[in-house]
Design a protein around this motif. Structure first.
Motif, PDB file in Angstrom:
ATOM      1  N   PHE A 297      36.958  57.795  35.468  1.00 13.82           N
ATOM      2  CA  PHE A 297      36.716  56.448  35.974  1.00 13.82           C
ATOM      3  C   PHE A 297      36.958  55.402  34.883  1.00 13.82           C
ATOM      4  O   PHE A 297      37.592  54.371  35.127  1.00 13.82           O
ATOM      5  CB  PHE A 297      35.287  56.332  36.504  1.00 13.82           C
ATOM      6  CG  PHE A 297      34.909  54.934  36.896  1.00 13.82           C
ATOM      7  CD1 PHE A 297      35.337  54.392  38.086  1.00 13.82           C
ATOM      8  CD2 PHE A 297      34.132  54.148  36.045  1.00 13.82           C
ATOM      9  CE1 PHE A 297      34.998  53.091  38.448  1.00 13.82           C
ATOM     10  CE2 PHE A 297      33.786  52.852  36.390  1.00 13.82           C
ATOM     11  CZ  PHE A 297      34.224  52.326  37.590  1.00 13.82           C
ATOM     12  N   ILE A 298      36.452  55.645  33.667  1.00 19.04           N
ATOM     13  CA  ILE A 298      36.646  54.672  32.596  1.00 19.04           C
ATOM     14  C   ILE A 298      38.123  54.548  32.250  1.00 19.04           C
ATOM     15  O   ILE A 298      38.632  53.447  32.001  1.00 19.04           O
ATOM     16  CB  ILE A 298      35.826  55.072  31.359  1.00 19.04           C
ATOM     17  CG1 ILE A 298      34.335  55.098  31.682  1.00 19.04           C
ATOM     18  CG2 ILE A 298      36.076  54.105  30.208  1.00 19.04           C
ATOM     19  CD1 ILE A 298      33.477  55.614  30.547  1.00 19.04           C
ATOM     20  N   ALA A 299      38.834  55.672  32.218  1.00 21.23           N
ATOM     21  CA  ALA A 299      40.268  55.628  31.927  1.00 21.23           C
ATOM     22  C   ALA A 299      41.008  54.778  32.956  1.00 21.23           C
ATOM     23  O   ALA A 299      41.942  54.041  32.619  1.00 21.23           O
ATOM     24  CB  ALA A 299      40.839  57.039  31.887  1.00 21.23           C
ATOM     25  N   ARG A 300      40.590  54.865  34.210  1.00 24.61           N
ATOM     26  CA  ARG A 300      41.208  54.024  35.236  1.00 24.61           C
ATOM     27  C   ARG A 300      40.817  52.563  35.057  1.00 24.61           C
ATOM     28  O   ARG A 300      41.653  51.661  35.182  1.00 24.61           O
ATOM     29  CB  ARG A 300      40.772  54.501  36.627  1.00 24.61           C
ATOM     30  CG  ARG A 300      41.333  55.846  37.050  1.00 24.61           C
ATOM     31  CD  ARG A 300      41.028  56.121  38.506  1.00 24.61           C
ATOM     32  NE  ARG A 300      41.642  57.358  38.967  1.00 24.61           N
ATOM     33  CZ  ARG A 300      41.941  57.612  40.237  1.00 24.61           C
ATOM     34  NH1 ARG A 300      41.680  56.709  41.171  1.00 24.61           N
ATOM     35  NH2 ARG A 300      42.491  58.758  40.594  1.00 24.61           N
ATOM     36  N   TRP A 301      39.538  52.330  34.774  1.00 25.30           N
ATOM     37  CA  TRP A 301      39.056  50.951  34.674  1.00 25.30           C
ATOM     38  C   TRP A 301      39.746  50.182  33.552  1.00 25.30           C
ATOM     39  O   TRP A 301      40.183  49.040  33.737  1.00 25.30           O
ATOM     40  CB  TRP A 301      37.539  50.973  34.463  1.00 25.30           C
ATOM     41  CG  TRP A 301      36.900  49.619  34.443  1.00 25.30           C
ATOM     42  CD1 TRP A 301      36.854  48.739  33.398  1.00 25.30           C
ATOM     43  CD2 TRP A 301      36.241  48.964  35.521  1.00 25.30           C
ATOM     44  NE1 TRP A 301      36.186  47.602  33.748  1.00 25.30           N
ATOM     45  CE2 TRP A 301      35.804  47.710  35.052  1.00 25.30           C
ATOM     46  CE3 TRP A 301      35.955  49.324  36.838  1.00 25.30           C
ATOM     47  CZ2 TRP A 301      35.109  46.821  35.863  1.00 25.30           C
ATOM     48  CZ3 TRP A 301      35.254  48.427  37.638  1.00 25.30           C
ATOM     49  CH2 TRP A 301      34.848  47.201  37.149  1.00 25.30           C
ATOM     50  N   VAL A 302      39.859  50.785  32.375  1.00 26.21           N
ATOM     51  CA  VAL A 302      40.404  50.043  31.233  1.00 26.21           C
ATOM     52  C   VAL A 302      41.917  49.828  31.356  1.00 26.21           C
ATOM     53  O   VAL A 302      42.479  49.032  30.596  1.00 26.21           O
ATOM     54  CB  VAL A 302      40.075  50.759  29.904  1.00 26.21           C
ATOM     55  CG1 VAL A 302      38.585  50.826  29.687  1.00 26.21           C
ATOM     56  CG2 VAL A 302      40.687  52.156  29.855  1.00 26.21           C
ATOM     57  N   ASP A 303      42.583  50.508  32.288  1.00 29.63           N
ATOM     58  CA  ASP A 303      44.000  50.231  32.523  1.00 29.63           C
ATOM     59  C   ASP A 303      44.231  48.795  32.968  1.00 29.63           C
ATOM     60  O   ASP A 303      45.341  48.269  32.810  1.00 29.63           O
ATOM     61  CB  ASP A 303      44.558  51.177  33.589  1.00 29.63           C
ATOM     62  CG  ASP A 303      44.870  52.557  33.036  1.00 29.63           C
ATOM     63  OD1 ASP A 303      44.965  52.691  31.802  1.00 29.63           O
ATOM     64  OD2 ASP A 303      45.006  53.500  33.842  1.00 29.63           O
TER      65      ASP A 303
END
Length: 412
Positions: A297-303
Motif C-alpha cells: 500500500f505504501i509503495a502505491r501511495w508514494v507513487d
C-alpha cells in the motif's frame, strides 16, 4: 472551540509510522522493478506528513484578549497531493479563488480522458510527460469545440487536472478536465456548444496522443499504427452533463484535484500489517473492499507524490493567464449566456457569483478543519496569534512544563 487534529489516530499515519522505514530497506529489490525508484520527493513528503499537526515539532501561541488564556496550534506540513488534511485546505482555498477570480458565469462540463494500459508506464519514470499530456488534451478539446461551433477564433475555457491514481491507488495517469460548454469570441461574447459526441472526441484524443508519442520518440510509428487498428483502443473520453449551477462546477473542480485516497476509506490492521481499502466504485472489478500488505500500500501511495515543481493543474484557452490579461486590458467582460452584446453585460465586479467574498485564514481553517483559532475556547472572546515556537527543543520544554501543571496543551 479549537478542535485540534489527532494525526496519530489516523490509519494513514499509523501505517506510515510503522512501515515506511521497512519499505525504504526493501524497495529497491522488491518494488523498484514495477514502481520505479523511491524518489526523494516521496521521502520528504512522508517525513513532513509524520510531523504534521504534532506540537512536538512546533506551534503557534494564541492568546485570548478577554481572559488572557493561551492555547497552542500545531504547524501543518502543507503537503500537496499527499497529506489528506492539508490538501483539503488547499482545495478549499483553490475553489474559493476559482469562484471569485476565474470561472465565468456560463455552463461547464466535466470531461475525463483516459489512456490504455500500454501507455501508462511511460509516465511512471518521467513525470514531465504528464505536462505534455495536459497540453495535448487542451489542444484536442479546443479543436473539437471550434469545429463543433464552426468558429475557429473562439476559444473555450479549460482547467485540466492531472490524476495519476486509480480507485485502488494504482498507477493510472488520466485527466479530469473542466471545460466551458461553448467558446468565447474575441469580444467576450459566448457561443454555446451543441450536444457533444464522445465517440468523436475519443477518436480525436487517441490520434492526438499517439501523434505526440511518435513526435517525441516515445513510440515507434509502426506501434502507433498498430494501436490505431485496435477495435478496442483502451482510450476513453467521458463527457458529463451540462453543469449550470455554480456549486456544482466547484464540486467537480474539487473532485478533479482531490488526493489519491480519503482516510475514511482506509482501515489498518497493525497485527497483520495489512491495509483494507474501500473502493470508490460501486461496480466493476475495482468495486468492494480490497486488502494489501502495508508495504504494498505504501509503495502505491508514494507513487503519486508530486515533485516539488510539478504542475498538476493547468489553465488554457479563455482561462489562460495571458488571454485573461489581454481581455482585461481591453475592458472585455466574458458575456453571460443571455446572448446580449458585451456592452450590455454587467461589469465583472458586479457579477453576483463573482463579487468579493474574501475570507480570512482563520475562516478557511474553520471551514475545512472545523476549528476557529481566533475564538477563545474558554470564554468565546477574540483571540490572536502572539508568537511562534519553531525549535523542537524549546517546544518540548514548554509541553513538559504544561504536562507537569496538568494542562492539556492542545486545548489551552
Amino acid at each position: 472551540p479549537y478542535l485540534p487534529r489527532r494525526p496519530q489516530a489516523s490509519p494513514l499515519y499509523r501505517v506510515l509510522f510503522d512501515h515506511f522505514e521497512a519499505l525504504e530497506r526493501v524497495h529497491e529489490g522488491r518494488f523498484e522493478p514495477t514502481h520505479g525508484p523511491l524518489r526523494s520527493a516521496a521521502r520528504t513528503a512522508v517525513g513532513r506528513f509524520l510531523d504534521c499537526s504534532l506540537l512536538e515539532h512546533g506551534f503557534a501561541r494564541v492568546q485570548c484578549a478577554t481572559c488572557h488564556a493561551e492555547f497552542l496550534v500545531a504547524f501543518r506540513c502543507k503537503g500537496r497531493g499527499f497529506c489528506p488534511s492539508c490538501h483539503a485546505r488547499r482545495l478549499a482555498e483553490w475553489s474559493l479563488w476559482l469562484d471569485e477570480r476565474l470561472l465565468a458565469p456560463v455552463p461547464h462540463r466535466q470531461v475525463v480522458l483516459t489512456l490504455p494500459k500500454r501507455l501508462r508506464a511511460y509516465f511512471l519514470h518521467d513525470r514531465r510527460r504528464l505536462g505534455r499530456l495536459s497540453q495535448v488534451a487542451a489542444r484536442t478539446l479546443r479543436d473539437y469545440v471550434q469545429a463543433a461551433i464552426g468558429e475557429y477564433d473562439a476559444v473555450p475555457g479549460v482547467i485540466a487536472c492531472v490524476q495519476t491514481f486509480g480507485s485502488l491507488v494504482h498507477v493510472h495517469p488520466h485527466l479530469h478536465v473542466l471545460i466551458t460548454d461553448g467558446a468565447f469570441r474575441r469580444d467576450g461574447s459566448f457561443v454555446a456548444l451543441p450536444p457533444p459526441d464522445p465517440a468523436v472526441l475519443e477518436e480525436a484524443w487517441r490520434r492526438a496522443v499517439l501523434a505526440q508519442f511518435v513526435r517525441r520518440g516515445w513510440l515507434e510509428e509502426d506501434d502507433a499504427a498498430s494501436m490505431l487498428s485496435w477495435p478496442h483502443s483502451g482510450f476513453g473520453a467521458y463527457v458529463g452533463p451540462r453543469i449550470e449551477d455554480r456549486e456544482g462546477v466547484l464540486r467537480v473542480a474539487r473532485y478533479s484535484a482531490r488526493a489519491p485516497v480519503a482516510e475514511s476509506r482506509l482501515r489498518y490492521d497493525p497485527e497483520r500489517a495489512e491495509v483494507e481499502l474501500v473502493s470508490d466504485r460501486n461496480d466493476g472489478p475495482y468495486a468492494g473492499i480490497h486488502r494489501f500488505s502495508a508495504l504494498e500500500f505504501i509503495a502505491r501511495w508514494v507513487d503519486h507524490v508530486p515533485e516539488r515543481y510539478e504542475v498538476r493543474v493547468r489553465y488554457s484557452g479563455a482561462y489562460a493567464t495571458r488571454r485573461r490579461v489581454w481581455w482585461q486590458r481591453r475592458g472585455v467582460t466574458l458575456a453571460r449566456m443571455s446572448g446580449e452584446p458585451p456592452d450590455a453585460v454587467e461589469r465583472e465586479d458586479t457579477w453576483p457569483a463573482l463579487r468579493a467574498r474574501r475570507r480570512r485564514w482563520a475562516e478557511l481553517m474553520r471551514m475545512v478543519f472545523r476549528v476557529d483559532v481566533e475564538v477563545c475556547p474558554r470564554c468565546g472572546g477574540a483571540a490572536r496569534i502572539i508568537g511562534f515556537v519553531t525549535q523542537p527543543a524549546v517546544a518540548g520544554r514548554i509541553l513538559s512544563h504544561l504536562t507537569r501543571r496538568g494542562v492539556d496543551a492542545r486545548a489551552g
